[in-house]
Design a protein around this motif. Sequence first.
Motif, PDB file in Angstrom:
ATOM      1  N   UNK A  51     -20.536 -11.396 -64.847  1.00  0.00           N
ATOM      2  CA  UNK A  51     -19.426 -11.714 -64.014  1.00  0.00           C
ATOM      3  C   UNK A  51     -19.805 -11.622 -62.869  1.00  0.00           C
ATOM      4  N   UNK A  52     -20.932 -10.570 -61.858  1.00  0.00           N
ATOM      5  CA  UNK A  52     -20.990 -10.873 -60.954  1.00  0.00           C
ATOM      6  C   UNK A  52     -21.507 -11.695 -60.702  1.00  0.00           C
ATOM      7  N   UNK A  53     -22.385 -12.063 -61.053  1.00  0.00           N
ATOM      8  CA  UNK A  53     -23.502 -13.205 -60.773  1.00  0.00           C
ATOM      9  C   UNK A  53     -22.475 -14.970 -60.647  1.00  0.00           C
ATOM     10  N   UNK A  54     -21.077 -15.073 -61.886  1.00  0.00           N
ATOM     11  CA  UNK A  54     -20.434 -16.224 -61.613  1.00  0.00           C
ATOM     12  C   UNK A  54     -19.429 -15.644 -59.983  1.00  0.00           C
ATOM     13  N   UNK A  55     -19.419 -14.452 -59.795  1.00  0.00           N
ATOM     14  CA  UNK A  55     -18.517 -13.392 -58.540  1.00  0.00           C
ATOM     15  C   UNK A  55     -18.838 -15.078 -57.547  1.00  0.00           C
ATOM     16  N   UNK A  56     -20.761 -14.253 -57.404  1.00  0.00           N
ATOM     17  CA  UNK A  56     -21.373 -14.689 -56.257  1.00  0.00           C
ATOM     18  C   UNK A  56     -21.075 -15.835 -56.184  1.00  0.00           C
ATOM     19  N   UNK A  57     -21.533 -17.253 -57.158  1.00  0.00           N
ATOM     20  CA  UNK A  57     -21.444 -18.367 -57.100  1.00  0.00           C
ATOM     21  C   UNK A  57     -20.569 -19.003 -56.903  1.00  0.00           C
ATOM     22  N   UNK A  58     -19.275 -18.066 -56.895  1.00  0.00           N
ATOM     23  CA  UNK A  58     -17.886 -18.888 -56.448  1.00  0.00           C
ATOM     24  C   UNK A  58     -18.227 -18.726 -55.155  1.00  0.00           C
ATOM     25  N   UNK A  59     -18.697 -18.736 -53.999  1.00  0.00           N
ATOM     26  CA  UNK A  59     -18.654 -18.140 -53.228  1.00  0.00           C
ATOM     27  C   UNK A  59     -20.243 -18.630 -52.114  1.00  0.00           C
ATOM     28  N   UNK A  60     -20.916 -19.292 -52.759  1.00  0.00           N
ATOM     29  CA  UNK A  60     -22.258 -19.313 -51.715  1.00  0.00           C
ATOM     30  C   UNK A  60     -22.592 -20.923 -53.073  1.00  0.00           C
ATOM     31  N   UNK A  61     -23.235 -21.994 -52.323  1.00  0.00           N
ATOM     32  CA  UNK A  61     -24.050 -22.497 -52.979  1.00  0.00           C
ATOM     33  C   UNK A  61     -24.913 -22.044 -54.301  1.00  0.00           C
ATOM     34  N   UNK A  62     -25.250 -22.962 -54.831  1.00  0.00           N
ATOM     35  CA  UNK A  62     -25.805 -22.736 -56.360  1.00  0.00           C
ATOM     36  C   UNK A  62     -27.742 -22.590 -55.339  1.00  0.00           C
ATOM     37  N   UNK A  63     -27.805 -24.167 -54.843  1.00  0.00           N
ATOM     38  CA  UNK A  63     -28.730 -23.510 -54.142  1.00  0.00           C
ATOM     39  C   UNK A  63     -29.153 -22.644 -53.576  1.00  0.00           C
ATOM     40  N   UNK A  64     -28.612 -22.221 -53.202  1.00  0.00           N
ATOM     41  CA  UNK A  64     -28.693 -20.927 -52.504  1.00  0.00           C
ATOM     42  C   UNK A  64     -29.276 -19.380 -52.589  1.00  0.00           C
ATOM     43  N   UNK A  65     -28.236 -19.458 -53.603  1.00  0.00           N
ATOM     44  CA  UNK A  65     -28.432 -18.404 -54.687  1.00  0.00           C
ATOM     45  C   UNK A  65     -29.779 -18.236 -55.583  1.00  0.00           C
ATOM     46  N   UNK A  66     -30.169 -19.655 -56.181  1.00  0.00           N
ATOM     47  CA  UNK A  66     -31.331 -19.871 -57.140  1.00  0.00           C
ATOM     48  C   UNK A  66     -32.383 -18.955 -56.837  1.00  0.00           C
TER      49      UNK A  66
END
Length: 298
Positions: free
Chosen positions: A228-243
């Motif tokens: 859930x924490x990771x899903x929240x992070x993905x909702x706030x930034x592009x996946x390419x940045x967080x990958x």
Amino acid sequence: MRDDNGPFPVVLATIGVGLLSIMDAVIKQLARDYSTLEIAAGRFLVGGVLAVLVFLLWRSPWPTRDAIKWNTIRGLIVVVSAYGFFYGLGTLPLAEAIALTFVAPIFIVLMGAAFLKEPIGGNIVWSLVLGALGLFAMVIETVGQGTARGDRLLGYAAILGSCVTYAASIVLLRKRAATDPLPFIVFMQNLVPAAVFIPLSIPVWIMPPAEHWPLFLAMGALGVVGHLVISLAVSKAPASRLGPIDYTAFVWAVGIGWWFFGEIPSIATWIGAALIVASAIMVGRSKPASVPPSTTPA
């Protein structure tokens, strides 16, 4: 997607990966005393209860019959993926097991091309070569380890099998994520494995003593909260940045493996991990939106 949240999504993703890495360590600890089936049953029993609470509190709309069908199929795929990953964690050093999971993005891209007709970037061939070299570097060391090599090679096969089935679950998730409510997806990916693993674990069930119940509870809670924490992070930034944050899982695994299990990765593990991570990064650069953070199968 415009990212106006500064470092917050990166911090969230790092915390999420850390929580899942701690969950992996708990699984490895429990594997000393319990079968893979019992550990998986405990993981998804606790995760299922928490997922039900999330589903009810979220007040998500009731799913369609089509959503129930496809998420049930995905839940059965998660069963195979989770069993292989849990078995591998109990057999291999923590850092080595986590390093192997980084081949999952390659399978995700290949399956995305096969089933969703997504284009493949030109780096895929080189990424396959690097990934194969990384696997070879770790396997060749194991082959020379005498009596222990049989179990370790089974661990390698289990982790790689879990990566293939995990990739299939992600491809199916991408197909359904646009129409199915997220709480329902989380609910089904915990409920279906629980419904499978609990009956299968009854013949090998060992009643845990009181001091082990916190470990079972922590295992399930860390899995749900981490995702859930990771899903929240993905909702706030592009996946390419967080990958790339996902690769901090290896750092977490090295630290946790050394602190709690006395494991020190060999030179072959470091070399293999570096080649596999380089392979996964090439895949990410080729298709930046196709590989979500947290490629750990569990």
